[in-house]
Enzyme design. Structure first.
Site, PDB file in Angstrom:
ATOM      1  N   ASN A   7       0.862  -1.187   0.000  1.00 28.75           N
ATOM      2  CA  ASN A   7       0.000   0.000   0.000  1.00 28.75           C
ATOM      3  C   ASN A   7       0.899   1.238   0.000  1.00 28.75           C
ATOM      4  O   ASN A   7       1.675   1.450   0.939  1.00 28.75           O
ATOM      5  CB  ASN A   7      -0.903  -0.014   1.239  1.00 28.75           C
ATOM      6  CG  ASN A   7      -1.932   1.095   1.218  1.00 28.75           C
ATOM      7  OD1 ASN A   7      -1.630   2.227   0.857  1.00 28.75           O
ATOM      8  ND2 ASN A   7      -3.149   0.786   1.634  1.00 28.75           N
ATOM      9  N   ARG A  18       4.810  18.335   1.260  1.00 29.16           N
ATOM     10  CA  ARG A  18       5.709  19.388   0.811  1.00 29.16           C
ATOM     11  C   ARG A  18       5.281  19.988  -0.533  1.00 29.16           C
ATOM     12  O   ARG A  18       5.734  21.065  -0.911  1.00 29.16           O
ATOM     13  CB  ARG A  18       7.139  18.807   0.701  1.00 29.16           C
ATOM     14  CG  ARG A  18       8.235  19.829   0.408  1.00 29.16           C
ATOM     15  CD  ARG A  18       8.439  20.779   1.574  1.00 29.16           C
ATOM     16  NE  ARG A  18       9.499  21.753   1.284  1.00 29.16           N
ATOM     17  CZ  ARG A  18      10.763  21.617   1.636  1.00 29.16           C
ATOM     18  NH1 ARG A  18      11.149  20.521   2.290  1.00 29.16           N
ATOM     19  NH2 ARG A  18      11.651  22.530   1.344  1.00 29.16           N
ATOM     20  N   HIS A  43      -5.610   3.641  -1.734  1.00 29.33           N
ATOM     21  CA  HIS A  43      -6.921   3.959  -1.152  1.00 29.33           C
ATOM     22  C   HIS A  43      -7.184   5.443  -1.397  1.00 29.33           C
ATOM     23  O   HIS A  43      -6.847   6.289  -0.562  1.00 29.33           O
ATOM     24  CB  HIS A  43      -6.928   3.639   0.335  1.00 29.33           C
ATOM     25  CG  HIS A  43      -8.278   3.776   0.972  1.00 29.33           C
ATOM     26  ND1 HIS A  43      -8.668   3.009   2.060  1.00 29.33           N
ATOM     27  CD2 HIS A  43      -9.338   4.569   0.702  1.00 29.33           C
ATOM     28  CE1 HIS A  43      -9.894   3.357   2.428  1.00 29.33           C
ATOM     29  NE2 HIS A  43     -10.314   4.301   1.612  1.00 29.33           N
ATOM     30  N   ARG A  45      -8.953   8.610  -1.144  1.00 25.31           N
ATOM     31  CA  ARG A  45     -10.041   9.195  -0.358  1.00 25.31           C
ATOM     32  C   ARG A  45     -10.550  10.479  -1.011  1.00 25.31           C
ATOM     33  O   ARG A  45      -9.873  11.074  -1.855  1.00 25.31           O
ATOM     34  CB  ARG A  45      -9.574   9.456   1.073  1.00 25.31           C
ATOM     35  CG  ARG A  45      -9.230   8.173   1.823  1.00 25.31           C
ATOM     36  CD  ARG A  45      -8.800   8.457   3.251  1.00 25.31           C
ATOM     37  NE  ARG A  45      -8.447   7.228   3.946  1.00 25.31           N
ATOM     38  CZ  ARG A  45      -9.314   6.439   4.584  1.00 25.31           C
ATOM     39  NH1 ARG A  45     -10.598   6.768   4.606  1.00 25.31           N
ATOM     40  NH2 ARG A  45      -8.926   5.337   5.181  1.00 25.31           N
ATOM     41  N   HIS A  50      -3.771  11.738   0.491  1.00 20.43           N
ATOM     42  CA  HIS A  50      -2.586  10.965   0.089  1.00 20.43           C
ATOM     43  C   HIS A  50      -2.697  10.630  -1.397  1.00 20.43           C
ATOM     44  O   HIS A  50      -2.277  11.424  -2.230  1.00 20.43           O
ATOM     45  CB  HIS A  50      -2.358   9.733   0.983  1.00 20.43           C
ATOM     46  CG  HIS A  50      -3.595   9.046   1.464  1.00 20.43           C
ATOM     47  ND1 HIS A  50      -4.483   8.410   0.617  1.00 20.43           N
ATOM     48  CD2 HIS A  50      -4.079   8.882   2.734  1.00 20.43           C
ATOM     49  CE1 HIS A  50      -5.451   7.865   1.340  1.00 20.43           C
ATOM     50  NE2 HIS A  50      -5.248   8.140   2.617  1.00 20.43           N
ATOM     51  N   GLU A  70      -8.703   0.246  -2.923  1.00 16.37           N
ATOM     52  CA  GLU A  70      -9.592   0.200  -1.765  1.00 16.37           C
ATOM     53  C   GLU A  70     -10.471   1.452  -1.743  1.00 16.37           C
ATOM     54  O   GLU A  70     -10.089   2.495  -2.271  1.00 16.37           O
ATOM     55  CB  GLU A  70      -8.785   0.168  -0.469  1.00 16.37           C
ATOM     56  CG  GLU A  70      -7.873  -1.018  -0.291  1.00 16.37           C
ATOM     57  CD  GLU A  70      -7.096  -0.946   1.004  1.00 16.37           C
ATOM     58  OE1 GLU A  70      -6.533  -1.981   1.404  1.00 16.37           O
ATOM     59  OE2 GLU A  70      -7.047   0.139   1.616  1.00 16.37           O
ATOM     60  N   HIS A 190      -3.984  -4.548   7.685  1.00  9.17           N
ATOM     61  CA  HIS A 190      -4.081  -3.482   8.683  1.00  9.17           C
ATOM     62  C   HIS A 190      -3.214  -3.820   9.886  1.00  9.17           C
ATOM     63  O   HIS A 190      -3.530  -4.698  10.671  1.00  9.17           O
ATOM     64  CB  HIS A 190      -5.515  -3.205   9.145  1.00  9.17           C
ATOM     65  CG  HIS A 190      -5.692  -1.788   9.615  1.00  9.17           C
ATOM     66  ND1 HIS A 190      -6.148  -0.788   8.792  1.00  9.17           N
ATOM     67  CD2 HIS A 190      -5.418  -1.201  10.794  1.00  9.17           C
ATOM     68  CE1 HIS A 190      -6.173   0.359   9.444  1.00  9.17           C
ATOM     69  NE2 HIS A 190      -5.724   0.131  10.665  1.00  9.17           N
ATOM     70  N   ASP A 191      -2.100  -3.094   9.995  1.00 13.41           N
ATOM     71  CA  ASP A 191      -1.148  -3.212  11.101  1.00 13.41           C
ATOM     72  C   ASP A 191      -0.383  -4.533  11.119  1.00 13.41           C
ATOM     73  O   ASP A 191       0.209  -4.895  12.145  1.00 13.41           O
ATOM     74  CB  ASP A 191      -1.820  -2.969  12.455  1.00 13.41           C
ATOM     75  CG  ASP A 191      -2.143  -1.501  12.676  1.00 13.41           C
ATOM     76  OD1 ASP A 191      -1.724  -0.665  11.852  1.00 13.41           O
ATOM     77  OD2 ASP A 191      -2.821  -1.184  13.676  1.00 13.41           O
ATOM     78  N   GLY A 213       0.989  -1.391   4.313  1.00 11.85           N
ATOM     79  CA  GLY A 213       1.452  -0.068   3.944  1.00 11.85           C
ATOM     80  C   GLY A 213       2.217   0.621   5.054  1.00 11.85           C
ATOM     81  O   GLY A 213       3.426   0.807   4.970  1.00 11.85           O
ATOM     82  N   HIS A 214       1.525   1.004   6.110  1.00  8.95           N
ATOM     83  CA  HIS A 214       2.121   1.862   7.143  1.00  8.95           C
ATOM     84  C   HIS A 214       3.389   1.265   7.740  1.00  8.95           C
ATOM     85  O   HIS A 214       4.442   1.916   7.768  1.00  8.95           O
ATOM     86  CB  HIS A 214       1.098   2.137   8.241  1.00  8.95           C
ATOM     87  CG  HIS A 214       1.585   3.085   9.290  1.00  8.95           C
ATOM     88  ND1 HIS A 214       1.632   4.451   9.098  1.00  8.95           N
ATOM     89  CD2 HIS A 214       2.064   2.861  10.542  1.00  8.95           C
ATOM     90  CE1 HIS A 214       2.113   5.027  10.180  1.00  8.95           C
ATOM     91  NE2 HIS A 214       2.381   4.094  11.066  1.00  8.95           N
TER      92      HIS A 214
END
Length: 244
Positions: A7, A18, A43, A45, A50, A70, A190-191, A213-214
């Site tokens: 992701n 920036r 994803h 939004r 992002h 997503e 997720h996580d 992703g994160h």
């Protein structure tokens, strides 16, 4: 073998902080594939904080692996899916103001809505995955709705992993068994991280794909993007060896 879909939202977040085009989101996606990722996830939004709509269109022509988009299935999202026709559309129940996904669909309560949406998306030749909590009845309803896959929401697993990993994994094992028996593909995300990924994948035998992703982008700050992707792939490959 479980596929790794990266992701790239957080790369776009850094760029947007920036202005300009540094880092280059499109090049980053191509590099992720070159470094071994078997998919790219975005994803987009509504506020484009992002990934931007223009990013999605640009990625359409450069992603060579599986492209996964997503999103909450409003008219805007459905238009994106119809225009881009990715390999997979993952439906999440996020309201527009949500920082990140924090729950799966209630596939029973929203059965009629989701059934109509799934039909529209599949009519474009796009595979549909529905984001669900690890609750067997929600998995069963996803099958009745017409989904091809589920994506198990793994934040609760990640939270409980350090406390008692055997308890943390239990509802996911049960839900994955229900999904496999129903003929649904199984994704997760997720996580998930280098700390908890291998244990999760070892216990979900029919896991098709993880979307990360994160944690992966955070790790890349220390290890570099290429090395980080290889580290995540290694965790998944160790699972293949475990099962064989």
């Amino acid at each position: 073998m479980t596929r790794l879909s990266v992701n790239i939202n957080k790369i776009a977040t850094l760029r947007n902080a920036r202005g300009g085009n540094n880092p280059d989101v499109i090049k980053a996606a191509q590099d992720c594939e070159r470094f071994g990722a078997q998919g790219i996830t975005v994803h987009p939004r509504q506020d484009e904080r992002h990934i931007r709509y223009s990013d999605v269109l640009a990625l359409k022509s450069v992603v060579k692996t599986e492209f996964n988009i997503e999103g909450y299935p409003d008219e805007r999202y459905l238009h994106i899916i119809e225009q881009v026709r990715p390999a997979q559309a993952t439906l999440v129940p996020d309201p527009p103001q949500a920082i990140t996904s924090n729950a799966g669909w209630d596939t029973i309560k929203h059965r009629s809505f989701l059934k109509e949406v799934v039909f529209k998306i599949r009519s474009n030749g796009v595979r549909v995955s529905i984001f669900v909590d690890p609750i067997p009845k929600m998995v069963e309803a996803a099958k009745e709705i017409g989904a091809d896959r589920i994506e198990l929401y793994t934040e609760p697993y990640a939270h409980e992993f350090s406390l008692n990993r055997d308890i943390a994994i239990k509802p996911y094992i049960e839900s994955a068994k229900v999904a496999h028996q129903a003929g649904l593909g199984i994704n997760a995300g997720h996580d998930l991280s280098l700390e908890n990924l291998n244990f999760f994948a070892q216990h979900i035998e029919h896991l098709d794909e993880v979307s990360i992703g994160h944690a992966l982008i955070c790790d890349a700050l220390y290890y570099g993007l290429e090395n980080t992707i290889q580290l995540y792939l290694r965790e998944l490959n160790r699972v293949t060896q475990y099962f064989t």
